[in-house]
Every structure is written in C-alpha cells, then in structure tokens.
Design a protein around this motif. Structure first.
Motif, PDB file in Angstrom:
ATOM      1  N   ILE A   8       0.882  -1.165   0.000  1.00 49.02           N
ATOM      2  CA  ILE A   8       0.000   0.000   0.000  1.00 49.02           C
ATOM      3  C   ILE A   8       0.919   1.213   0.000  1.00 49.02           C
ATOM      4  O   ILE A   8       1.804   1.328   0.851  1.00 49.02           O
ATOM      5  N   VAL A   9       0.734   2.108  -0.958  1.00 44.81           N
ATOM      6  CA  VAL A   9       1.636   3.242  -1.129  1.00 44.81           C
ATOM      7  C   VAL A   9       0.846   4.551  -1.085  1.00 44.81           C
ATOM      8  O   VAL A   9      -0.200   4.672  -1.715  1.00 44.81           O
ATOM      9  N   ILE A  10       1.360   5.537  -0.307  1.00 43.67           N
ATOM     10  CA  ILE A  10       0.787   6.887  -0.277  1.00 43.67           C
ATOM     11  C   ILE A  10       1.834   7.836  -0.843  1.00 43.67           C
ATOM     12  O   ILE A  10       2.961   7.905  -0.351  1.00 43.67           O
ATOM     13  N   LEU A  11       1.445   8.582  -1.876  1.00 43.12           N
ATOM     14  CA  LEU A  11       2.380   9.440  -2.604  1.00 43.12           C
ATOM     15  C   LEU A  11       1.927  10.895  -2.524  1.00 43.12           C
ATOM     16  O   LEU A  11       0.749  11.207  -2.713  1.00 43.12           O
ATOM     17  N   TYR A  26       7.024  12.361  -3.376  1.00 47.92           N
ATOM     18  CA  TYR A  26       7.613  11.787  -2.164  1.00 47.92           C
ATOM     19  C   TYR A  26       6.654  10.739  -1.593  1.00 47.92           C
ATOM     20  O   TYR A  26       5.454  10.983  -1.474  1.00 47.92           O
ATOM     21  N   VAL A  27       7.182   9.571  -1.251  1.00 53.23           N
ATOM     22  CA  VAL A  27       6.364   8.504  -0.665  1.00 53.23           C
ATOM     23  C   VAL A  27       6.224   8.774   0.826  1.00 53.23           C
ATOM     24  O   VAL A  27       7.168   8.570   1.596  1.00 53.23           O
ATOM     25  N   VAL A  28       5.058   9.241   1.247  1.00 50.15           N
ATOM     26  CA  VAL A  28       4.850   9.556   2.666  1.00 50.15           C
ATOM     27  C   VAL A  28       4.463   8.323   3.477  1.00 50.15           C
ATOM     28  O   VAL A  28       4.489   8.356   4.712  1.00 50.15           O
ATOM     29  N   GLU A  66      -0.465   6.807  10.418  1.00 45.43           N
ATOM     30  CA  GLU A  66       0.981   6.881  10.646  1.00 45.43           C
ATOM     31  C   GLU A  66       1.605   7.981   9.789  1.00 45.43           C
ATOM     32  O   GLU A  66       2.484   8.728  10.254  1.00 45.43           O
ATOM     33  N   SER A  67       1.145   8.112   8.548  1.00 44.24           N
ATOM     34  CA  SER A  67       1.689   9.137   7.645  1.00 44.24           C
ATOM     35  C   SER A  67       1.318  10.539   8.107  1.00 44.24           C
ATOM     36  O   SER A  67       2.133  11.464   8.041  1.00 44.24           O
ATOM     37  N   ILE A  68       0.085  10.711   8.583  1.00 43.62           N
ATOM     38  CA  ILE A  68      -0.350  12.014   9.099  1.00 43.62           C
ATOM     39  C   ILE A  68       0.443  12.381  10.349  1.00 43.62           C
ATOM     40  O   ILE A  68       0.816  13.541  10.544  1.00 43.62           O
ATOM     41  N   GLU A  69       0.701  11.392  11.179  1.00 43.02           N
ATOM     42  CA  GLU A  69       1.481  11.648  12.392  1.00 43.02           C
ATOM     43  C   GLU A  69       2.880  12.156  12.045  1.00 43.02           C
ATOM     44  O   GLU A  69       3.415  13.037  12.721  1.00 43.02           O
TER      45      GLU A  69
END
Length: 337
Positions: free
Chosen positions: A35-38, A44-46, A67-70
């Motif tokens: 699972i990838v958030i870009l 940038y991969v966040v 986790e990414s928002i944190e």
C-alpha cells in the motif's frame, strides 16, 4: 497537479504479488501487496507498507494513513480509487473531521492514478527481484519485507525524478514546517477508531453490544450519533455528533440513573444520625471534590479536542491562502497546557 506539498496525496495498492510464508501456516505461502501513499507535488512517498493480501482492508489503509499524518501532517485532500479498502465510511468520516477532503477516482479511469502507479514498479521490480535473488526468500516474514521496502523507498527519494527533474526528498522538504497541519496523538487516535451509528433513546441512552450506555450530554434524544470504540476495550465508548466530540458514554446502571437514585434517596430517613469523623479520617480532598476535579479536567480536554478540530479546518484554508498570497494567516492554536 498539486501546487505545493501536502495539497494532495494519492493512495493505491498495486503491483505483482509477492509470496512469503503465511502468518497462519508456516508450511503455506501467502500473497503480500504494497500500500503506497504518494505526495502528488513532490512524488515523495509519505507512506508504504506491505500487508498480507487477506489483510488488505479499510483498517490496514487507515492505520497507514494515520501513521503518515502523524509524521508529515494532514493533507488537504486524499485521492483514492474505488477499491473496497478505500470506500468505507470510517475512512471518509475520519478525514472529514481532520479537514481533509476525500476524492475518489472516476470509474474506469486508470490514468487519473498514473503518478501513484508509476511508483509501484519500484517495489515490484527492485524489491521483488532483490528478495528473490536471495536464497530461501520465501522464509522472509512481513516485518523483514517492510524493512526492505523502506530501504528501497529511501533510495528512490534521493534519485532525480524524471517528471519533476528533482529529487523527491529535496522537493518535499522545501515545504515550510509552519504550513504542516499536525494533529495531537489523542485526536488522531480517536478519529481513526472504528465507527458506527447509534440512535439515542428518549431517555438519553444508546445501546451497543446489547448494553445500555448513558449519553455524556443531553439534547440528542431520537437523533443518530456516531460511536467510536477501541477494538480491545469495547466498553470505552466515544460519542460524536456532526464532527464534534461529545465525550465518553457511561454504562447504564440503576445506581447512576438520576431519577431512580432520587427515588431511592427520598425513601431514606430524612434525619439520619450525624457522626463527625475524627480528624485522621478526613482525607485532604473530599470524594466530591476529587470527582469535580476529574470532571473539570475531562471537560477541558473535550473542549480542547473540539477547538483543535475547528483549528485544523481553518488552518487548511489559511495554508492555501498563504501559499497563494491572498489572505492573512490565522493565529496559532493555544497550548492545551
């Protein structure tokens, strides 16, 4: 195309499945997928995480987003496809509370997610081949796979990206820190809990898991509220209404029902014998004072959470205005302390 970092994130699950030993049966193999958030602006991969195919659900997606928002703050918008893990109400409601717009791709429009899909081969080619080159790669566990994923991502961040002619790391970290919308751990944890709807009775009660709970406030009789509960401690009920935190619901008991308690008290002897306690028996704070102190602290905390939610939404408009230089910024949120 986003105009600055954190204006738009894309999230997707793609790529060739990688088989490793099953979490349930060490003699069987099971597919894992990334699972990838870009970040749309900087590429940038966040966030990236491999999960077992059987665990690819809304809960896994929400955990990675949280986790990414944190780490990087709340994005203005999150762009997803129409896959099952991305269309649940819990995710959309959590993002709305934090002031993040949820955008879904149009049906049968793969080009709209092209930026995120272009990153996927980095894992399916580099990571998969690197692991498969090693002897007995199928003995790797999910934690080790994710360590490799982080290493591959780190290399990618420091290589020049063809589309932007710049390193994603350099482009993303130019974003000034004061524009990032960070969230307190308490609020972030609360909004990403599993959520369901519940109707309040005329007696100001809600029923959850065959138990009755008293609403933390009055005025919501016959209305639907949202309840969020911990997976392990399901008796801790957080009540929300219209993206506002109302507080904790208390399990209904006869001894905490106001009317029944009042009826019981009136039956007691109106003139009971009064005994003055010895000095050593009297605590420094009376029980009622301690309760009041706890209640005041609880109310202050609840008020601060709602102020933080309101601030996050105002901050979203302020960041956009500041970066386009159209409106003044808003003052910072005062400390909870």
């Amino acid at each position: 195309q986003a105009d600055y970092p954190n204006q738009l994130w894309q999230i997707d699950t793609k790529g060739q499945d990688l088989k490793i030993h099953s979490k349930e049966n060490s003699n069987a193999l099971e597919d894992v997928v990334p699972i990838v958030i870009l970040d749309d602006y900087s590429r940038y991969v966040v966030g990236v995480r491999y999960v077992y195919k059987s665990d690819e659900n809304e809960a896994a997606v929400m955990d990675l987003i949280m986790e990414s928002i944190e780490r990087f703050g709340v994005p203005e918008s999150l762009y997803t496809d129409l896959g099952g893990p991305y269309i649940g109400n819990a995710l959309k409601k959590a993002l709305n509370i934090l002031g993040c717009r949820s955008i879904r791709t149009r049906p049968r429009d793969p080009a709209s997610k092209g930026k995120c899909e272009k990153v996927m081969p980095m894992y399916t080619e580099k990571l998969d081949l690197e692991i498969k080159d090693r002897e007995h790669y199928q003995e790797f566990n999910i934690d080790l796979i994710n360590e490799y994923a982080q290493a591959v991502t780190s290399r990618y961040h420091n290589e020049k990206h063809d589309s932007i002619n710049q390193e994603p790391y350099e482009r993303y970290l130019k974003y000034p820190g004061q524009f990032r919308r960070f969230v307190s751990d308490e609020l972030l944890t609360l909004v990403f809990l599993p959520v369901s709807k519940c109707k309040v009775t005329k007696d100001n009660l809600i029923r959850i898991n065959k138990k009755k709970y008293m609403m933390p406030v009055v005025g919501y009789a016959r209305k639907f509220v949202e309840v969020r509960t911990m997976l392990k401690t399901k008796d801790v009920i957080h009540v929300w209404f219209d993206e506002k935190y109302l507080g904790l619901a208390e399990e209904y008991q006869v001894n905490n029902d106001f009317l029944k308690k009042h009826q019981f008290i009136t039956k007691e002897d109106e003139n009971p014998a009064v005994r003055i306690p010895e000095k050593m028996e009297v605590p420094e704070f009376q029980a009622l004072e301690r309760k009041l102190q706890e209640y005041r602290k609880y109310q202050e905390n609840k008020t601060f959470l709602n102020q933080e939610i309101e601030y996050l939404k105002k901050q979203r408009a302020s960041v956009k205005s500041e970066l386009t230089q159209t409106l003044p910024t808003i003052p910072p949120l005062e400390s909870k302390e």
